[in-house]
Design an enzyme around this catalytic site. Structure first.
Site, PDB file in Angstrom:
ATOM      1  N   ILE A 182      42.641  24.334  28.856  1.00  0.00           N
ATOM      2  CA  ILE A 182      41.971  23.064  28.747  1.00  0.00           C
ATOM      3  C   ILE A 182      40.760  23.340  29.683  1.00  0.00           C
ATOM      4  CG2 ILE A 182      41.676  20.562  28.711  1.00  0.00           C
ATOM      5  CD1 ILE A 182      44.837  20.944  27.809  1.00  0.00           C
TER       6      ILE A 182
ATOM      7  N   THR B 108      43.341  14.449  33.362  1.00  0.00           N
ATOM      8  CA  THR B 108      43.940  14.293  32.239  1.00  0.00           C
ATOM      9  C   THR B 108      45.029  15.168  31.858  1.00  0.00           C
ATOM     10  OG1 THR B 108      42.019  16.028  31.726  1.00  0.00           O
ATOM     11  CG2 THR B 108      41.688  13.851  31.002  1.00  0.00           C
TER      12      THR B 108
ATOM     13  N   GLY C  24      43.542  26.822  33.197  1.00  0.00           N
ATOM     14  CA  GLY C  24      44.053  27.268  32.028  1.00  0.00           C
ATOM     15  C   GLY C  24      43.187  27.060  30.670  1.00  0.00           C
TER      16      GLY C  24
ATOM     17  N   HIS D 279      46.530   7.633  27.630  1.00  0.00           N
ATOM     18  CA  HIS D 279      47.015   9.042  27.219  1.00  0.00           C
ATOM     19  C   HIS D 279      46.708   9.566  25.971  1.00  0.00           C
ATOM     20  CE1 HIS D 279      50.466  12.366  28.242  1.00  0.00           C
ATOM     21  NE2 HIS D 279      49.426  12.675  27.799  1.00  0.00           N
TER      22      HIS D 279
ATOM     23  N   GLU E 139      54.264   5.544  32.129  1.00  0.00           N
ATOM     24  CA  GLU E 139      53.457   5.161  30.838  1.00  0.00           C
ATOM     25  C   GLU E 139      54.320   4.637  29.959  1.00  0.00           C
ATOM     26  OE1 GLU E 139      51.703   8.878  29.533  1.00  0.00           O
ATOM     27  OE2 GLU E 139      50.584   9.410  31.252  1.00  0.00           O
TER      28      GLU E 139
ATOM     29  N   ARG F 163      48.634  15.027  33.797  1.00  0.00           N
ATOM     30  CA  ARG F 163      49.930  14.560  33.993  1.00  0.00           C
ATOM     31  C   ARG F 163      49.937  13.398  35.137  1.00  0.00           C
ATOM     32  NH1 ARG F 163      50.949  15.570  29.555  1.00  0.00           N
ATOM     33  NH2 ARG F 163      52.521  16.433  28.407  1.00  0.00           N
TER      34      ARG F 163
HETATM   35  P1  NAP Z   1      47.824  26.077  30.502  1.00  0.00           P
HETATM   36  O1  NAP Z   1      46.682  26.900  29.735  1.00  0.00           O
HETATM   37  O2  NAP Z   1      48.957  26.547  30.887  1.00  0.00           O
HETATM   38  O3  NAP Z   1      46.964  25.990  31.929  1.00  0.00           O
HETATM   39  C1  NAP Z   1      47.402  25.424  33.220  1.00  0.00           C
HETATM   40  C2  NAP Z   1      46.753  26.100  34.385  1.00  0.00           C
HETATM   41  O4  NAP Z   1      47.220  25.528  35.481  1.00  0.00           O
HETATM   42  C3  NAP Z   1      46.993  27.531  34.342  1.00  0.00           C
HETATM   43  O5  NAP Z   1      45.891  28.225  34.680  1.00  0.00           O
HETATM   44  C4  NAP Z   1      48.192  27.778  35.667  1.00  0.00           C
HETATM   45  O6  NAP Z   1      47.825  29.056  36.155  1.00  0.00           O
HETATM   46  C5  NAP Z   1      47.513  26.591  36.440  1.00  0.00           C
HETATM   47  N1  NAP Z   1      48.475  26.083  37.452  1.00  0.00           N
HETATM   48  C6  NAP Z   1      49.801  26.010  37.104  1.00  0.00           C
HETATM   49  N2  NAP Z   1      50.372  25.727  38.634  1.00  0.00           N
HETATM   50  C7  NAP Z   1      49.533  25.593  39.174  1.00  0.00           C
HETATM   51  C8  NAP Z   1      49.413  25.491  40.748  1.00  0.00           C
HETATM   52  N3  NAP Z   1      50.521  25.114  41.301  1.00  0.00           N
HETATM   53  N4  NAP Z   1      48.320  25.521  41.339  1.00  0.00           N
HETATM   54  C9  NAP Z   1      47.071  25.831  40.600  1.00  0.00           C
HETATM   55  N5  NAP Z   1      47.186  26.339  39.326  1.00  0.00           N
HETATM   56  C10 NAP Z   1      48.175  25.891  38.577  1.00  0.00           C
HETATM   57  O7  NAP Z   1      47.781  24.610  29.844  1.00  0.00           O
HETATM   58  P2  NAP Z   1      46.815  23.798  29.201  1.00  0.00           P
HETATM   59  O8  NAP Z   1      47.004  24.008  27.659  1.00  0.00           O
HETATM   60  O9  NAP Z   1      45.388  24.144  29.613  1.00  0.00           O
HETATM   61  O10 NAP Z   1      47.297  22.103  29.484  1.00  0.00           O
HETATM   62  C11 NAP Z   1      47.511  21.941  30.824  1.00  0.00           C
HETATM   63  C12 NAP Z   1      48.308  20.555  30.954  1.00  0.00           C
HETATM   64  O11 NAP Z   1      47.429  19.410  30.481  1.00  0.00           O
HETATM   65  C13 NAP Z   1      49.241  20.467  30.220  1.00  0.00           C
HETATM   66  O12 NAP Z   1      50.515  21.026  31.010  1.00  0.00           O
HETATM   67  C14 NAP Z   1      49.605  18.889  29.932  1.00  0.00           C
HETATM   68  O13 NAP Z   1      50.407  18.499  30.933  1.00  0.00           O
HETATM   69  C15 NAP Z   1      48.180  18.497  30.155  1.00  0.00           C
HETATM   70  N6  NAP Z   1      47.646  17.919  29.001  1.00  0.00           N
HETATM   71  C16 NAP Z   1      47.396  16.562  28.677  1.00  0.00           C
HETATM   72  C17 NAP Z   1      46.758  15.966  27.694  1.00  0.00           C
HETATM   73  C18 NAP Z   1      46.375  14.505  27.552  1.00  0.00           C
HETATM   74  O14 NAP Z   1      46.644  13.953  26.535  1.00  0.00           O
HETATM   75  N7  NAP Z   1      45.974  13.924  28.713  1.00  0.00           N
HETATM   76  C19 NAP Z   1      46.892  16.851  26.480  1.00  0.00           C
HETATM   77  C20 NAP Z   1      47.041  18.171  26.540  1.00  0.00           C
HETATM   78  C21 NAP Z   1      47.427  18.817  27.626  1.00  0.00           C
HETATM   79  P3  NAP Z   1      48.385  30.249  35.592  1.00  0.00           P
HETATM   80  O15 NAP Z   1      47.434  30.907  35.085  1.00  0.00           O
HETATM   81  O16 NAP Z   1      48.695  30.971  36.903  1.00  0.00           O
HETATM   82  O17 NAP Z   1      49.593  30.018  34.804  1.00  0.00           O
HETATM   83  C1  GLV Z   2      49.614  16.014  26.205  1.00  0.00           C
HETATM   84  O1  GLV Z   2      49.904  15.126  27.008  1.00  0.00           O
HETATM   85  C2  GLV Z   2      50.150  17.268  26.017  1.00  0.00           C
HETATM   86  O2  GLV Z   2      50.734  17.889  26.857  1.00  0.00           O
HETATM   87  O3  GLV Z   2      50.053  17.810  24.831  1.00  0.00           O
END
Ligand code: NAP
Ligand code: GLV
Length: 338
Positions: A175, A253, A173, A303, A284, A255
């Site tokens: 990130i 990074t 996605g 986190h 957490e 969840r």
């Molecule tokens: P995003 O743009 O929605 O990307 C998520 C990706 O995962 C999408 O490409 C999605 O596919 C894919 N996906 C969903 N379900 C799947 C599955 N079952 N199998 C394979 N791929 C799948 O979100 P993002 O902004 O990159 O963020 C991703 C996640 O990172 C967030 O939901 C959050 O939990 C985590 N995060 C953590 C931190 C931290 O502080 N560590 C910070 C920010 C985010 P599609 O293209 O088909 O929708």
């Molecule tokens: C952080 O973990 C976020 O999902 O923005």
């Protein structure tokens, strides 16, 4: 630090009797709070570090039209049922697994998140974890501080190369793609597995779509970047770890809950994989006694994926904006339950 619930019951109500009520569950930057106070009557949990106690959240939710909350708040059925006037839940995060989105939709409550503004910062941290884990940065820094550095030795604290290695991204996605762009600069080979193939990114970044199994078998670094939901819970268990190279490193990074922690602990202890870099956990904060934290081949962080001053400020601004638009009768820019 004040931990009392601060009520903005100043004259604002008199000047605008129809001001809506909003609960903010952590202390925002001053300029964001000021802007929110211009529009709403604010109940604020006035602490930067401590989360709002559940009993106070349950009580306050009964009184408000909107809530600006953090991923630390479990916005479940119990909350939704109490929030009789609730119109919007604005989450200060892109992930929204802390919210019962279906339940909110059934009640006509809008749910919003903060995508985009945190993408690059979280990709930076993901890359930092890849480097820290593969080159044993935390262990090496501790060796020096503890006076255990005797002399330069050929194989002392040797790790794994990033350049020339193969990176497999699960969840390409926002990130995931930003991590891949960084990996390109490091001369890595790249593959990905995603719910939906992304041909435009394959062209732009030079990344190949493969099955999950193929990715696990061939990657030197496996990076998990999907959201946590019913589909992705336990996406990585013993079965998947057993497919990985003995020299491979797992980075999470996204969840906790996506990677099975017990299976990961065993795999790291038994040499099934080489190392892991983790920013997120099932519980957490993770207990300091957790077996994962006893392993020298684990780099664990509290986190902090999006934790730069600039990005956290932008997240506050965006969450406040989503909330303001929603309570003004508009469609917020980042509405999760369209
Ligand atoms: P995003 O743009 O929605 O990307 C998520 C990706 O995962 C999408 O490409 C999605 O596919 C894919 N996906 C969903 N379900 C799947 C599955 N079952 N199998 C394979 N791929 C799948 O979100 P993002 O902004 O990159 O963020 C991703 C996640 O990172 C967030 O939901 C959050 O939990 C985590 N995060 C953590 C931190 C931290 O502080 N560590 C910070 C920010 C985010 P599609 O293209 O088909 O929708
Ligand atoms: C952080 O973990 C976020 O999902 O923005």
């Amino acid at each position: 630090m004040k931990k009392a619930l601060y009520k903005n019951t100043i004259d604002s109500r008199r000047s605008c009797p129809i001001k809506k009520k909003v609960l903010v569950t952590r202390k925002p930057p001053e300029h964001v709070l000021k802007e929110l106070k211009n529009h709403f009557e604010i109940d604020l949990w006035d602490s930067e570090e401590d989360k709002i106690p559940r009993d106070i959240l349950l009580k306050q939710i009964e009184e408000v039209d909107g809530v600006l909350c953090l991923l630390t708040e479990n916005m479940n059925k119990e909350i939704l049922e109490r929030g009789k006037n609730l119109m919007v839940i604005s989450n200060l995060a892109v992930g929204y697994n802390n919210i019962d989105v279906n339940g909110a939709s059934e009640k006509g409550i809008m749910v919003t998140n903060t995508p985009g503004v945190l993408t690059e910062t979280t990709a930076d941290l993901t890359f930092a974890l890849m480097l820290a884990t593969s080159r044993k940065l935390v262990e090496a820094a501790n060796v020096l501080r503890e006076g255990k550095w005797k002399t330069w030795s050929p194989m002392f604290l040797t790790g794994m190369d990033i350049h020339g290695a193969t990176l497999g991204i699960i969840g390409l996605g926002e990130i995931g793609a930003a991590v891949a762009r960084r990996a390109k600069g490091f001369g890595m080979n790249m593959m990905y597995y995603n719910r939906t193939p992304k041909p435009f990114l394959e062209k732009e970044i030079g990344i190949q779509y493969v099955s999950k199994e193929e990715l696990l078998r061939n990657s030197d670094f496996v990076c998990v970047l999907t959201p946590l939901n019913k589909e992705t819970e336990n996406l990585i268990t013993k079965k998947e770890l057993n497919l990985m190279k003995k020299t491979a490193i797992l980075i999470n990074t996204s969840r906790g809950g996506i990677v099975n922690e017990q299976d990961l602990t065993e795999a790291l202890s038994d040499g099934v994989i080489w190392g892991a870099g983790l920013d997120v956990f099932d519980q957490e904060p993770i207990s300091v006694h957790h077996p994962l934290l006893k392993l020298s081949n684990v780099v664990a962080l509290p986190h902090i994926g999006s934790a730069s001053i600039q990005t956290r400020t932008k997240m506050w601004e965006l969450a406040a904006h989503n909330l303001t638009i929603a309570l003004s009768g508009g469609t917020p820019p980042h509405l999760v339950n369209k």
